[in-house]
Design an enzyme around this catalytic site. Sequence first.
Site, PDB file in Angstrom:
ATOM      1  CB  SER A  66      -8.217  -7.910   2.333  1.00  0.00           C
ATOM      2  OG  SER A  66      -6.978  -8.262   2.911  1.00  0.00           O
ATOM      3  CB  SER A  67      -4.372 -10.463  -0.773  1.00  0.00           C
ATOM      4  OG  SER A  67      -4.762  -9.932  -2.017  1.00  0.00           O
ATOM      5  CG  ASN A 121      -2.615  -0.978   1.125  1.00  0.00           C
ATOM      6  OD1 ASN A 121      -2.380  -2.152   0.893  1.00  0.00           O
ATOM      7  ND2 ASN A 121      -2.989  -0.130   0.199  1.00  0.00           N
ATOM      8  CG  ASP A 169      -5.968  -3.181  -0.568  1.00  0.00           C
ATOM      9  OD1 ASP A 169      -5.086  -3.205  -1.438  1.00  0.00           O
ATOM     10  OD2 ASP A 169      -5.792  -3.621   0.586  1.00  0.00           O
ATOM     11  N   GLY A 182       2.199  -8.995   2.051  1.00  0.00           N
ATOM     12  CA  GLY A 182       2.732  -9.002   0.686  1.00  0.00           C
ATOM     13  C   GLY A 182       1.702  -8.736  -0.392  1.00  0.00           C
ATOM     14  N   GLY A 183       0.592  -8.035  -0.064  1.00  0.00           N
ATOM     15  CA  GLY A 183      -0.406  -7.774  -1.102  1.00  0.00           C
ATOM     16  C   GLY A 183      -0.851  -9.097  -1.706  1.00  0.00           C
ATOM     17  CB  THR A 241       0.573  -6.349   5.447  1.00  0.00           C
ATOM     18  OG1 THR A 241      -0.113  -5.419   4.657  1.00  0.00           O
ATOM     19  CG2 THR A 241      -0.304  -7.539   5.790  1.00  0.00           C
ATOM     20  CB  THR A 244      -2.313  -4.337   6.480  1.00  0.00           C
ATOM     21  OG1 THR A 244      -1.487  -3.697   5.508  1.00  0.00           O
ATOM     22  CG2 THR A 244      -3.767  -4.127   6.088  1.00  0.00           C
ATOM     23  NE  ARG A 266      -9.514  -4.765   3.595  1.00  0.00           N
ATOM     24  CZ  ARG A 266      -8.284  -4.621   3.124  1.00  0.00           C
ATOM     25  NH1 ARG A 266      -7.235  -4.615   3.933  1.00  0.00           N
ATOM     26  NH2 ARG A 266      -8.084  -4.501   1.829  1.00  0.00           N
TER      27      ARG A 266
HETATM   28  O1  DON Z   1      -5.320  -6.249   2.398  1.00  0.00           O
HETATM   29  C1  DON Z   1      -4.509  -6.382   1.497  1.00  0.00           C
HETATM   30  O2  DON Z   1      -4.544  -7.282   0.680  1.00  0.00           O
HETATM   31  C2  DON Z   1      -3.366  -5.393   1.399  1.00  0.00           C
HETATM   32  N1  DON Z   1      -3.764  -4.147   1.977  1.00  0.00           N
HETATM   33  C3  DON Z   1      -2.164  -5.950   2.063  1.00  0.00           C
HETATM   34  C4  DON Z   1      -0.966  -5.057   1.915  1.00  0.00           C
HETATM   35  C5  DON Z   1       0.303  -5.726   2.152  1.00  0.00           C
HETATM   36  O3  DON Z   1       0.385  -6.899   2.397  1.00  0.00           O
HETATM   37  C6  DON Z   1       1.492  -4.842   2.015  1.00  0.00           C
HETATM   38  N2  DON Z   1       2.594  -5.349   2.630  1.00  0.00           N
HETATM   39  N3  DON Z   1       3.362  -5.971   2.873  1.00  0.00           N
END
Ligand code: DON
Length: 598
Positions: free
Chosen positions: A480-481, A429, A450, A501-502, A409, A427, A115
């Site tokens: 992070s997710s 982001n 984030d 997908g955040g 991501t 990712t 990360r």
């Molecule tokens: O780490 C995370 O949770 C976010 N930065 C992920 C971002 C994300 O999945 C965007 N895209 N599809």
Amino acid sequence: MTTWMCVLGLASVASLVTPDVAQGQAAAEYRTRTEAAKQWPREAVRGAKAMVATDEELGSKAGVEILKRGGNAVDAAVAVAFALAVVEPAAGNIGGGGFMLVRLADGRTTFLDYREVAPGAATRNMYIKPDGKLDEQASVIGYKSVAVPGTVAGLELAVKTYGTMKLAEVMGPAIRLAEDGFAVSEKLAQELQREKTDLERFPVSRRIFLNDGKMWKVGDTLKEPELAATLKRIAQKGAEEFYSGETARIIAADMAKSGGLVTLEDLAAYKPRVREVLRAKYESSGHEWEVVTSPPPSSGGVAIIEALNMLKDVPLKGWGDVESVHMVAETMRRVFADRAAYLADPDFANVPVAGLTASCYAKELAGTIDAQRASSSKDVHAGKPHACGAAAAGAPPSTLVSLGEGPHTTHFSVVDAAGNAVASTYTLNDNYGSHVTSAAGFLLNDEMDDFTTQPGVPNALFGLIQSDANAIAPGHRPLSSMTPTILLRDGKLSFVTGSPGGPTIISATLLSVINWMRLGMDAQAAINAPRFHHQWLPDQIFIEEDFPESTEKALEARGFAVKRRGHIGLVNAIGIDAKTGERLGAADPRDKGAAVGY
Ligand code: DON
């Protein structure tokens, strides 16, 4: 950067908490579907020996090439990650960060955390304007949104520790793709068109990704010579080149010139981490299941175990059954309330992992759900996690195994002929990250968003309320997710999964696990099945377009505020056929993922 879909979705978060925060996010998985679900593949791709499932056929092929040359799943995963950095510039990266979950055929498991971290000059209130309001642009676009990248250090660590090949060998396909070029797909051409406004703000981004303003057309050959040169330097000299060599100097010079914070010292100080995986056991359909998943600074593994614990005694029938959707959505609501309160970088915060993943705690939380009536998020607050029995007496285990000294991501999954498995999500982001392309030829992340950019205020991209423990501080990893996850059935490898997908990563991954483990769907059905998401705030359930109107109406009658969304998640999974041992590649058709096996 912005699609109407997500503006619609996230505007409602803003109205609940801070009416004047404008938000947007362009992740491909939020787009309105271009292809009808009924045209999606019904069957997974079968491979007798090995399988690679990614967002891009060229990425999957890079992995297969390395497997066929004798590499193991980790070699192939690293090859995929470098190749996607070339062919999937929205999310594949060397300028971002990610997680890699490894389960070797001999049963060993590990979690590599690469990360990004906040630069040394980052400060808690760096995105708050003099008027006290959040600057909703600064944390998502441009130089100030960039955190210290971790991908190159993580990939080198993976190959050195668990691979069998040299870094230069596994980087071969990526270097070739960057140097010789690749055909621009319809997906890429459309995506670059959508990102035009933000990419053209940065001259190198404009030159490389917008073809100097002429735009790339389907079938054009996109060559990335600066990236090829950077990849060659890394292949030759290792990750040190990226963190202390010419690439580091190029990044630091760009930053100094344009108001970014990342310095040579920040880059030289970057270290990936090796962490202990999270595990939980369940029984379902007469089998013993083990879920092996991501520890903090991912919030996803904790959330998935907490959710599966809460759902243990809930009969789930499928997503045509409104009560099943109701129970899972109410579970998500409570899990996300806990995420907001407790999850953060474990190197600096005391995350109560044992309590959050304890079954006695889950039972208490599940007891607060009314099976007929939606709760209100105003009345649902973070719980009081606690472990039970003997576990309660002991000190919480540290999730850090060792420092990694030695050896949009996107999620991809790899299984090799020996049964080694990798689930990896990495990712920038936002799609195309900060939209800044380094003079060394690669996009830089906007991972600073984030963090809790302002306590009590949703973050700009995902509308997440997060705790003070996730505040910006030098060297901290933003929460992070991302949730790479592996399932074992009766002790054997069974399912490899994860999603971008955040916050919807957690829901999409959880649903794929439930579909495979609890509902017994076959691999492709588990990926195609309609998805839904609830993140506590906003108090809304997001459902994909495939849900019939009757489900929407039934949920509304139960008190849910329902919002339709194009895509939720892009899960590229691999199942194992328990009878034949075949690898079942189930790429997500929502954005034309590709599983390639043999
Ligand atoms: O780490 C995370 O949770 C976010 N930065 C992920 C971002 C994300 O999945 C965007 N895209 N599809």
